[in-house]
Design a protein around this motif. Structure first.
Motif, mmCIF file in Angstrom:
data_model
loop_
_atom_site.group_PDB
_atom_site.id
_atom_site.type_symbol
_atom_site.label_atom_id
_atom_site.label_comp_id
_atom_site.label_asym_id
_atom_site.label_seq_id
_atom_site.Cartn_x
_atom_site.Cartn_y
_atom_site.Cartn_z
ATOM 1 N N ALA A 1 -0.902 -3.282 -2.929
ATOM 2 C CA ALA A 1 -1.387 -3.256 -1.725
ATOM 3 C C ALA A 1 -0.190 -4.035 -0.821
ATOM 4 C CB ALA A 1 -2.697 -3.780 -1.331
ATOM 5 N N GLY A 2 0.373 -3.500 0.264
ATOM 6 C CA GLY A 2 1.450 -4.317 1.056
ATOM 7 C C GLY A 2 2.256 -3.535 1.594
ATOM 8 N N HIS A 3 3.410 -3.755 2.189
ATOM 9 C CA HIS A 3 4.645 -2.960 2.563
ATOM 10 C C HIS A 3 5.385 -2.397 1.801
ATOM 11 C CE1 HIS A 3 6.980 -6.381 2.262
ATOM 12 N NE2 HIS A 3 6.364 -7.277 2.678
ATOM 13 N N HIS A 4 5.293 -2.725 0.728
ATOM 14 C CA HIS A 4 6.204 -2.140 -0.375
ATOM 15 C C HIS A 4 7.714 -2.385 -0.219
ATOM 16 C CE1 HIS A 4 2.355 -0.363 -1.447
ATOM 17 N NE2 HIS A 4 2.370 0.279 -0.205
ATOM 18 N N CYS A 5 8.048 -3.528 0.450
ATOM 19 C CA CYS A 5 9.358 -3.752 0.642
ATOM 20 C C CYS A 5 10.017 -2.585 1.678
ATOM 21 C CB CYS A 5 10.445 -3.897 -0.453
ATOM 22 S SG CYS A 5 9.667 -5.389 -1.233
ATOM 23 N N ALA A 6 9.346 -1.924 2.689
ATOM 24 C CA ALA A 6 9.749 -0.705 3.409
ATOM 25 C C ALA A 6 9.116 -1.119 4.622
ATOM 26 C CB ALA A 6 9.388 0.410 2.734
ATOM 27 N N HIS A 7 9.446 -2.274 5.475
ATOM 28 C CA HIS A 7 8.898 -2.524 6.765
ATOM 29 C C HIS A 7 9.373 -1.289 7.734
ATOM 30 C CE1 HIS A 7 8.605 -7.382 6.718
ATOM 31 N NE2 HIS A 7 7.717 -6.530 6.083
ATOM 32 N N PRO A 8 10.660 -0.745 7.730
ATOM 33 C CA PRO A 8 10.868 0.368 8.781
ATOM 34 C C PRO A 8 9.631 1.381 8.387
ATOM 35 C CG PRO A 8 12.755 -0.772 8.159
ATOM 36 C CD PRO A 8 11.708 -1.394 7.140
ATOM 37 N N LEU A 9 9.669 2.040 7.344
ATOM 38 C CA LEU A 9 8.800 3.076 6.915
ATOM 39 C C LEU A 9 7.268 2.529 7.682
ATOM 40 C CD1 LEU A 9 8.818 5.642 5.644
ATOM 41 C CD2 LEU A 9 8.203 4.575 3.473
ATOM 42 N N MET A 10 6.837 1.489 7.174
ATOM 43 C CA MET A 10 5.410 1.286 7.633
ATOM 44 C C MET A 10 5.331 1.140 9.156
ATOM 45 S SD MET A 10 3.757 0.620 4.859
ATOM 46 C CE MET A 10 4.538 1.711 3.859
ATOM 47 N N GLN A 11 6.425 0.828 9.911
ATOM 48 C CA GLN A 11 6.445 0.712 11.237
ATOM 49 C C GLN A 11 6.323 2.236 11.616
ATOM 50 O OE1 GLN A 11 9.986 -1.386 12.039
ATOM 51 N NE2 GLN A 11 8.820 -3.374 11.506
ATOM 52 N N PHE A 12 6.898 3.214 11.063
ATOM 53 C CA PHE A 12 6.832 4.673 11.333
ATOM 54 C C PHE A 12 5.601 4.985 11.158
ATOM 55 C CE2 PHE A 12 7.137 8.921 9.634
ATOM 56 C CZ PHE A 12 7.760 9.742 10.950
ATOM 57 N N TYR A 13 4.860 4.756 10.090
ATOM 58 C CA TYR A 13 3.627 4.871 10.022
ATOM 59 C C TYR A 13 2.528 4.571 10.932
ATOM 60 C CZ TYR A 13 5.060 8.527 6.557
ATOM 61 O OH TYR A 13 5.679 9.488 5.847
ATOM 62 N N GLY A 14 2.944 3.298 11.536
ATOM 63 C CA GLY A 14 2.087 2.455 12.196
ATOM 64 C C GLY A 14 1.000 1.929 11.589
ATOM 65 N N VAL A 15 1.522 1.335 10.273
ATOM 66 C CA VAL A 15 0.486 0.455 9.492
ATOM 67 C C VAL A 15 1.351 -0.821 9.007
ATOM 68 C CG1 VAL A 15 -0.874 2.552 8.922
ATOM 69 C CG2 VAL A 15 1.038 1.948 7.549
ATOM 70 N N PRO A 16 0.459 -2.001 8.798
ATOM 71 C CA PRO A 16 1.325 -2.792 8.380
ATOM 72 C C PRO A 16 1.398 -2.843 6.664
ATOM 73 C CG PRO A 16 -1.332 -3.608 9.017
ATOM 74 C CD PRO A 16 -0.777 -1.997 9.381
ATOM 75 N N SER A 17 0.568 -1.957 6.314
ATOM 76 C CA SER A 17 0.566 -1.877 4.964
ATOM 77 C C SER A 17 -0.143 -0.494 4.239
ATOM 78 C CB SER A 17 0.051 -3.204 4.096
ATOM 79 O OG SER A 17 -1.400 -3.270 4.798
ATOM 80 N N THR A 18 0.002 -0.302 3.093
ATOM 81 C CA THR A 18 -0.747 0.706 2.476
ATOM 82 C C THR A 18 -1.310 0.205 1.098
ATOM 83 O OG1 THR A 18 0.877 1.739 1.181
ATOM 84 C CG2 THR A 18 0.595 2.346 3.668
ATOM 85 N N THR A 19 -2.339 1.038 0.550
ATOM 86 C CA THR A 19 -2.494 0.832 -0.724
ATOM 87 C C THR A 19 -1.730 2.125 -1.509
ATOM 88 O OG1 THR A 19 -5.040 0.238 -0.214
ATOM 89 C CG2 THR A 19 -4.606 0.851 -2.457
ATOM 90 N N ARG A 20 -1.229 1.640 -2.694
ATOM 91 C CA ARG A 20 -0.394 2.479 -3.711
ATOM 92 C C ARG A 20 -0.816 2.625 -5.063
ATOM 93 N NH1 ARG A 20 5.521 0.775 -4.822
ATOM 94 N NH2 ARG A 20 4.440 -0.239 -6.284
ATOM 95 N N ILE A 21 -0.985 3.777 -5.434
ATOM 96 C CA ILE A 21 -1.513 3.865 -7.027
ATOM 97 C C ILE A 21 -0.207 4.602 -7.463
ATOM 98 C CG2 ILE A 21 -3.888 4.000 -6.820
ATOM 99 C CD1 ILE A 21 -3.810 7.018 -6.902
#
Ligand code: PLP
Length: 408
Positions: free
Chosen positions: A361-381
């Motif tokens: 769970a987190g920003h996955h070292c991709a802040h610009p991508l998270m900003q694009f999706y309008g989320v601070p972080s996601t859950t990733r499997i």
């Protein structure tokens, strides 16, 4: 390939005998790092127990043995990615160092004020910041290829971004944050049609698919050893020797020189020119064993197994109306990002952990991508060759329970 072979592969990873919080470990964070097969662990222990010595320096037998084993990994990597020569394989600490090396050294060689560097919106920070730093130093401009909401790279924008000032493209093949695969061959061909060299960040591709750098015709390709079943602290920079030969050293010191006087130093040939200091010897020996392990399995079987896992996971997840998948376009390779109505990704990851399920769970070292999706972080499997259908099903069932807990 059948489920029996997946169980055979999996049985070679001792970590899966571990219980986590009282449950058998379900490891769905392989995009962060892969688990290690016993033969990789054994090869490191065996090397340190029987052949430990510094490489390239000693004339004595022990040092020769260590050097041979270390250099064998270079040959294995050359075969694995089908490079033209082992001298095109540079050992680094990881993908991060490999990108820093190219940005700094190639940038020093070729960039001038107002030159343009093309990146994409979905880059890992490791493929953004090194370019920002050289751009600051040289007065260059960074251009960013946009993506659509489903994570697809906007190819028309990319193709129209090139000008006579464009000097470099650096692009991820498979996004670590959302798992989308970029049409890398097409991107390479477009860059070359403008006479522009391109670096491919293969950190999330190398462990999932067969790679042939000569047929891709990329100028550089990087990945980390720890994401391809090898040890941490190892990484590979592949570069065409015609370009690497012209680039200045990135770091200086022992092992990378031909002759040193206080007035002047001349540098060694490839690959030593880029390998200053004592390397991670046992790490690269472990990485060689990891590659040998993969060669014994077959990358095509791994690709097919992981594709089946992805198809199963997306089918199950799409049935959950409370889950929003972020960046899925059907090309995704072994990683899925999502958010859940009203539940923070860190809560999801913590609650899954209580059942022994490890997800990111987190920003996955991709802040610009998270900003694009309008989320601070996601859950990733994310999956690897040892992941099973049952593990994915258990994780998704546990998501149901979490959703119920938060919305009861
Ligand atoms: N690029 C991508 C796409 C990655 O996923 C990662 C690591 O997650 C990196 C670069 C950096 O790799 P490392 O931290 O091993 O140097």
């Amino acid at each position: 390939m059948n489920m029996l072979s997946v169980q055979e592969w999996r049985s070679q990873f001792p970590i899966f005998q571990t219980n986590m919080n009282g449950y058998p470990l379900i490891y769905l964070d392989s995009a962060a790092t892969t688990q290690k097969p016993q033969i990789v662990i054994d090869s490191i222990v065996e090397h340190l127990s029987t052949a430990n010595a510094n490489v390239h320096r000693g004339v004595y037998e022990l040092s020769q043995i260590a050097t041979d084993r270390f250099e064998q990994t270079r040959n294995r990597i050359q075969q694995f990615i089908h490079a033209n020569s082992p001298t095109e394989i540079i050992f680094t600490k990881g993908a991060t160092e490999a990108i820093n090396l190219v940005a700094s050294s190639y940038g020093e060689l070729a960039f001038e004020e107002h030159d343009e560097i093309i990146l994409t919106l979905m880059e890992h920070h490791a493929n953004i910041i090194p370019w920002q730093e050289i751009a600051k130093k040289k007065g260059c401009i960074i251009k960013v290829v946009p993506i659509s909401m489903n994570g697809t790279l906007c190819m028309e924008d990319y193709a129209s971004m090139f000008t006579e000032k464009t000097k470099f493209v650096s692009m991820v093949w498979v996004s670590n944050a959302i798992g989308v695969e970029n049409p890398i061959k097409q991107c390479i061909d477009i860059a070359h049609s403008h006479g522009v060299p391109i670096l491919v960040d293969a950190s999330q591709a190398i462990q999932h698919k067969k790679i042939d750098v000569q047929s891709l015709d990329c100028d550089f390709l990087v990945f980390s050893g720890h994401k391809v079943y090898g040890p941490t602290g190892t990484g590979i920079l592949y570069g065409k020797s015609s370009i690497l030969d012209r680039m200045p050293p990135y770091q200086t010191g022992g092992d990378m020189i031909r002759k040193v006087t206080f007035e002047k130093t001349t540098f060694a040939d490839l690959p030593s020119k880029f390998e200053a200091g004592t390397p991670n010897i046992e790490g690269f020996i472990g990485l060689g064993t990891a590659i040998q392990f993969l060669q014994q399995i077959s990358m095509d079987d791994i690709t097919n197994h992981e594709l089946a896992l992805m198809n199963h996971a997306i089918k199950l997840i799409e049935q959950k109306e409370y889950i929003k998948v972020i960046g899925y376009n059907g090309t995704n390779v072994s990683a899925l990002s999502f958010s859940m109505d009203g539940v923070h990704p860190h809560d999801i990851a913590s609650l899954l952990d209580r059942k022994g399920i490890a997800v990111r769970a987190g920003h996955h070292c991709a802040h610009p991508l998270m900003q694009f999706y309008g989320v601070p972080s996601t859950t990733r499997i994310s999956f690897a060759l040892y992941t099973t259908v049952e593990e994915i099903e258990e994780c998704i069932e546990a998501l149901d329970e979490i959703h119920t807990l938060f919305h009861a």
